[in-house]
Motif scaffolding. Structure first.
Motif: not given
Length: 73
Positions: A45-52
């Motif tokens: 599984q993957l997750i995206h975390v926005p900048d900062h």
């Protein structure tokens, strides 16, 4: 790209990344904690975390994560 290995019960305290972050769970299970929600990531599984965006991780099982950070340069 960074590969992180965590033993069950280990954690990464809240921190931020200097760019957008894509986290892929390669093995095991972790709790991935964001300011308003938590996600359980299991192998594949993957997750995206926005900048900062602040985030923390707790290993539920022995786990390996692949972090890809997209830096604006």
């Amino acid at each position: 790209m960074v590969r992180v290995a965590l033993e069950a019960g280990a954690s990464l305290k809240e921190h931020t990344a200097p760019g957008d972050l894509l986290v892929q769970c390669l093995h095991g299970k972790v709790s991935f904690n964001l300011p308003l929600e938590s996600h359980i990531l299991e192998s594949g599984q993957l997750i995206h975390v926005p900048d900062h965006l602040p985030h923390a991780v707790v290993a539920i099982d022995d786990a390996q994560l692949l972090l890809t950070i997209a830096l604006d340069r």
